[in-house]
Design an enzyme around this catalytic site. Sequence first.
Site, short mmCIF file in Angstrom:
data_model
loop_
_atom_site.label_atom_id
_atom_site.label_comp_id
_atom_site.label_asym_id
_atom_site.label_seq_id
_atom_site.Cartn_x
_atom_site.Cartn_y
_atom_site.Cartn_z
CG ASP A 404 -2.07 0.91 1.17
OD1 ASP A 404 -2.36 1.42 0.07
OD2 ASP A 404 -2.70 1.15 2.22
CD GLU A 407 -0.41 5.20 -4.31
OE1 GLU A 407 -1.08 4.17 -4.42
OE2 GLU A 407 0.02 5.62 -3.22
CG ASP A 480 -7.67 4.56 0.10
OD1 ASP A 480 -7.63 3.33 0.29
OD2 ASP A 480 -6.77 5.33 0.47
#
Length: 797
Positions: A404, A407, A480
């Site tokens: 997670d 990015e 999300d």
Amino acid sequence: MQVETSSSKYSAKHYPDAIRSWKKEGNIFYFYTSETILEVRVISDKIIRFRYASDGTFQRDFSYATSDTLEESPIAFGIREFEENFEIYTNYIKVLIARDNLRVTITDLEGKIINQDEMGFHWQHYLLKGGKIVYCSKLIQENEVFYGLGDKPTDLNLRGKRLENYGTDAYGYQKDTDPLYRNIPFYYGLHNGIGYGLFFDNTFRTIFDFGKERENVCSFWARGGEMNYYFIYGPELMEVAETYTRITGTPELPPIWALGYHQCRWSYYPEQKVRDIATEFRKRRIPCDVIYLDIDYMDGFRCFTWNKEYFPDPAKMISDLAAEGFKVVVIIDPGIKVDPEYSIYQDGLKNNYFCKRADGALMEGDVWPGKCVFPDFTNPEVREWWAGLFKGLAETGVRGVWNDMNEPAVFEMGTFPEDVRHDYDGEEVSHRKAHNVYGHLMSKATSAGLKRYLMPNRPFVITRSAYAGAQRWSSVWTGDNVSSWEHLWLAAVQCQRLAVSGLSFCGSDIGGFIGEPDGELYTRWIQLATFHPLMRTHSASNETGFDQEPWSFGEKYEAIVKKFITLRYQLLPYFYTTFWQYAQKGTPMLRPLAFVAQGEADTYNCSHEFMFGDSLLISYVNEPGMQEKDLYLPVGQWYNYWDKSVLAGGEHHTVATPLDQMPLFVKAGAVVPFYPEMQYTGEKQLEEIILEAYYGNTPVKSSLYEDAGDHYGYKNGQFNVIRFKQDSDDKQFRLKKQFYENYQTSYTRFRIKVYGLPFQAAAVTVDGLPLATGSYTVGENVVELVADKSFEEIVIK
């Protein structure tokens, strides 16, 4: 394409001039102008790679996306010279290159235009950042529609949209939010019955305009790097999808338990809470295979550690859960806490493994542990180090890892500044070039580590950020999302788009990560997610204290949720077979209707219906209180799964949608395999498999793939492939079976249920031998019999 304007030659756009010379080297053609070189590589009869050197020098030919197994195998190709152009030809297409400006037109052998440059390749200096912005513009053909680009939360058809790839932590994104987490610079075009694909392999920020700025022009560009793209000819969209996935790499088979139901929240702790959740699943007899641990399992959010207060003996807990059929997946983020007492920080610092700013200072930013540093996953030495860190988790019994925040996400800053430096496998680049592959390479290293330490078991990885080709080692989810009916629709669209962008192993956070769904929304989401390759409930329920388990909404909803999760487990042999097709050929597991019926214009904007595999057509309910729904079925005949009624394709239909059902159809002629009900994969030793056969009057082929489900014997031939062909008419039902068998199954028979016969069954033969009347049953609209698994032909008259 609006950019800075100036009279300076440095801000002007530059275009190739006339071809001065050319040469051929094997399957590669080079065309030279005064400044620009065009390289045209014939990879196959249907794959052409175009690469431009704007100033006469090509950059390093290197890709994190393409597969090492991609073979260059054109069967027949050549070149012809004409007054106005050069023509490179293969067995399927012609590539016309204009002598005066390098503009490219691609046609089929009959001369029908497939893809055509408008201004074609051009470029300008990027004064603010350095390097060049490289562009390509193409004419949009009449009635052309576009698909692809990964997880964009917008309409399935991209015509009229402008979108970009720059991995972003898009918390609580909405419809049309852009960019999101994944960076997949690949799109499809479809016009006049002709489908093609274009993969722009450039890791800088890339932008795609599908007629938004100029309605007749499709353009794409990157703020750095080369204009380097692959053209893929179909003409079938499904063939384009398979070819793209082979270019960027097909996946290995996952452990079959990863296709079961996953339960997650932020966060399940302490240990007793995890055990209680597991107990509830088994007590309520709701199937589940996977429980996740979010960041609170760690010691102060330090990666690869355990909070000893919450989890004093994680190995014992995981072992006990395993005895009940549960596998544990844990989260790992890229941020490494700045802590002189933390061995991983010390080790990375000593070996220079962390990213640095342009002036040599460490890249520091706040994430969950506080101040963090970040491994440079573009450095192969760092990837090897990272892989080695999973030894402890694997030895503790962890079976999968969830990557997670990769990015990469950084609190307050958003992401890394562009001056951060990266190794990029020896090239030394700025973050502008490495940003879109940072999470991609983190999950690659994660997978390598799990594979090393879980052997002979297969690893499971799920990642939030990725670049093209991540399917080789990871699954993905849509990020999300929000508890809303619109997000239920977005989940359906995003997963279809991801699947045809190479990333079939995808799902969404069921019920929404942010917010609190009511029972109806959660139930309808479960129904949709039953037919997504990854099925995971996840929620940020530590923020609200709201529980989001299958039993959280009362008995009425729990019963329906249980019904659909149970159906999911019964359909596992069908799902696993569909994954095998994906692993073998790159065939998307989820298929928008335009991809299976591209000759039917009614499918071009369909997002509410899709195929899962060869035989199941799924719709879903995305409005509260909906009791019926209008939908389109492609040409053919379709069985309503619930009542076995038959609907004609090529038409719109209104179907009932009571709360305990969703629109689910089976293709006429199909054979669908079922397991018996189970609480987790491997719970029962199989004694028989159910085959549901749906009568059709045109020949239809179906498959069943089998192996051990969780080791690598299948790579040594230890698997079975069973192929069915139904070839029936209005007087008899005929089912033929062929098989490759090199894996010993526990079951010895098939229970076969035949639906929809247009005649009254009077006799049944198996391999030419008649069955006694009492050995099969004839019910209303169904004939049921049991046959040895070795049967070769069943005939019902």
